[in-house]
Design an enzyme around this catalytic site. Sequence first.
Site, mmCIF file in Angstrom:
data_model
loop_
_atom_site.group_PDB
_atom_site.id
_atom_site.type_symbol
_atom_site.label_atom_id
_atom_site.label_comp_id
_atom_site.label_asym_id
_atom_site.label_seq_id
_atom_site.Cartn_x
_atom_site.Cartn_y
_atom_site.Cartn_z
ATOM 1 N N LYS A 158 0.824 -1.216 0.000
ATOM 2 C CA LYS A 158 0.000 0.000 0.000
ATOM 3 C C LYS A 158 0.855 1.261 0.000
ATOM 4 O O LYS A 158 1.957 1.261 0.551
ATOM 5 C CB LYS A 158 -0.879 0.050 1.262
ATOM 6 N N GLU A 200 1.297 -5.331 4.314
ATOM 7 C CA GLU A 200 0.438 -5.961 5.333
ATOM 8 C C GLU A 200 0.036 -7.334 4.840
ATOM 9 O O GLU A 200 0.003 -7.585 3.633
ATOM 10 C CB GLU A 200 -0.868 -5.153 5.495
ATOM 11 N N TYR A 202 -2.603 -9.680 3.546
ATOM 12 C CA TYR A 202 -3.826 -9.389 2.800
ATOM 13 C C TYR A 202 -4.992 -10.204 3.346
ATOM 14 O O TYR A 202 -4.938 -11.436 3.404
ATOM 15 C CB TYR A 202 -3.628 -9.699 1.308
ATOM 16 N N ARG A 291 -12.670 13.849 9.339
ATOM 17 C CA ARG A 291 -13.664 14.796 8.818
ATOM 18 C C ARG A 291 -15.066 14.217 8.972
ATOM 19 O O ARG A 291 -15.229 13.054 9.329
ATOM 20 C CB ARG A 291 -13.401 15.033 7.327
HETATM 21 C C1 MV4 Z 1 -6.812 -4.057 2.703
HETATM 22 C C2 MV4 Z 1 -7.546 -5.135 2.167
HETATM 23 C C3 MV4 Z 1 -7.184 -6.416 2.554
HETATM 24 N N1 MV4 Z 1 -6.159 -6.615 3.424
HETATM 25 N N2 MV4 Z 1 -5.812 -4.310 3.576
HETATM 26 C C4 MV4 Z 1 -8.830 -0.632 0.071
HETATM 27 C C5 MV4 Z 1 -8.844 0.827 0.232
HETATM 28 C C6 MV4 Z 1 -8.047 1.135 1.426
HETATM 29 N N3 MV4 Z 1 -8.780 2.062 2.220
HETATM 30 C C7 MV4 Z 1 -7.798 -0.163 2.104
HETATM 31 N N4 MV4 Z 1 -8.261 -1.192 1.241
HETATM 32 C C8 MV4 Z 1 -8.087 -2.503 1.513
HETATM 33 N N5 MV4 Z 1 -7.102 -2.791 2.403
HETATM 34 C C9 MV4 Z 1 -5.499 -5.558 3.904
HETATM 35 N N6 MV4 Z 1 -4.494 -5.760 4.759
HETATM 36 C C10 MV4 Z 1 -8.582 -4.861 1.279
HETATM 37 C C11 MV4 Z 1 -8.855 -3.543 0.943
HETATM 38 C C12 MV4 Z 1 -9.964 -3.344 0.033
HETATM 39 C C13 MV4 Z 1 -11.132 -2.698 0.474
HETATM 40 C C14 MV4 Z 1 -11.261 -2.183 1.749
HETATM 41 C C15 MV4 Z 1 -12.423 -1.547 2.164
HETATM 42 C C16 MV4 Z 1 -13.501 -1.451 1.282
HETATM 43 C C17 MV4 Z 1 -13.396 -1.951 0.014
HETATM 44 C C18 MV4 Z 1 -12.232 -2.578 -0.409
HETATM 45 C C19 MV4 Z 1 -12.139 -3.105 -1.696
HETATM 46 C C20 MV4 Z 1 -10.998 -3.717 -2.106
HETATM 47 C C21 MV4 Z 1 -9.901 -3.835 -1.249
#
Ligand code: MV4
Length: 446
Positions: A158, A200, A202, A291
């Site tokens: 990320k 991180e 996943y 916010r």
């Molecule tokens: C993740 C994840 C799975 N594992 N982190 C997507 C946007 C960002 N705000 C964080 N996101 C994600 N982080 C880990 N360690 C999956 C996502 C993610 C996601 C998160 C929230 C809402 C929709 C999403 C769609 C795809 C991936």
Amino acid sequence: MFKKIVIANRGDVAIRVQRACHEMGIKTVAVHSTADSSAMNVRLADESVCIGPPKSKDSYLNIPAILSAASISGADAIHPGVGFLSENPAFAQIVSDHGLTFIGPKPEHIKVMGDKIEAKKMALELGIPCVPGSDGAIRTTDEALLVAKDIGFPIIVKAAAGGGGKGMQIAFSETELSNAIKLAQSEAEASFGSGEVYIERYLSNPRHIEIQIIGDKFGNVVHLGERDCSLQRRHQKILEETPSPALTKKVRNDIGALAATAMKKFGYESLGTIEFLYENGEFYFIEMNTRLQVEHPITEMVTGIDLVQKQIQISAGEPLGISQDEVSLKGHSIECRINAEDPENFIPSPGKIVDYHPPGGFGIRIDSGIYAGYEIPPHYDSLIAKLIVHGQNREQCLSRLQRALDEFVIGNIKTTIALHQKLLSTKNFIDGEYDIHWLEKHLLKQ
Ligand code: MV4
């Protein structure tokens, strides 16, 4: 209390903030681009100032123009709304350097949470559970491999400056890691001007659950329950609900108390949202939003608390005036985001609204700036209305929502109302069985 507030935003949110101001006897100044001269928030404001041409960069993000509008109108505070300058710590600082109040948290708090690596370090320090991963930035594949030995695959890379999904890459094995890092670094560099990345473990099928908190300048912090925002497409939320069908009362109270305690320790004041991924009964912090959020109305519906009024009162130095025991969550609420888009392919569909008949009746709320005869400008986000429904329980909320969607007339542009109707007749959704991938995988053809 403030006498006059500049609302540095547009659309439904500008009207939302304006309503709070008017109910509190505060005068409003609408700032708008040349493309928004006939917007409803401009018509309803006590005063308005044009701050530039259509492009956001030249108007809603134009800091000197917004400060000038505050100066010539004699305002004493600026509300940034959502998006635009709402999470820009430099803007918050400049506003206060000019002797005005930024309605939001302290610039330091915005800054920490804006850097996702710093945010995660802070979260851990505050006792908030995080996804296992690197302690800080990762520069090389070798560094990543060392961390991977501990946390295992799959791994997500990320961007530190990211959020909202930009610059994310997934590696399912060692062989994919090097490429994932390089891709994420270059995407982050291109999108944010910083190639800093972190890794991180996943999580493959989590829900996105966020906790609303509010704190004042006296160290009082309460949580206002959660919002389940798992239903999204390409990181754009489509529908949000509270309470989450996935949480029990005990789980909610525990994570809420943890969030409130952490924010008290942080010294946080104003509205804030702590975002978690929730999988197999565990919460993992991912980000904090410093916010007001688009989906705040569903929290208002179940708590009976006007979040924007509270936010303004807190910025004016008033105490929160609510203890955790006094917060009770009643019934169920859902928000449908209605976009001016084709419901099949999501291509924006700006244009003139000829017919407009919003639904009404018991438990229905519409937050919107559109009206019959309004021309939707093509320059901005395609969200044109939020349909917010409240019911005594989820079942009643769903039938009321379906009825409201069936009444809603917005013609003759394309909107996502049809998508919501389809969603509401789908078994998994009715049963509350969905995660962050469900909508894209099962409801939308790609
Ligand atoms: C993740 C994840 C799975 N594992 N982190 C997507 C946007 C960002 N705000 C964080 N996101 C994600 N982080 C880990 N360690 C999956 C996502 C993610 C996601 C998160 C929230 C809402 C929709 C999403 C769609 C795809 C991936």
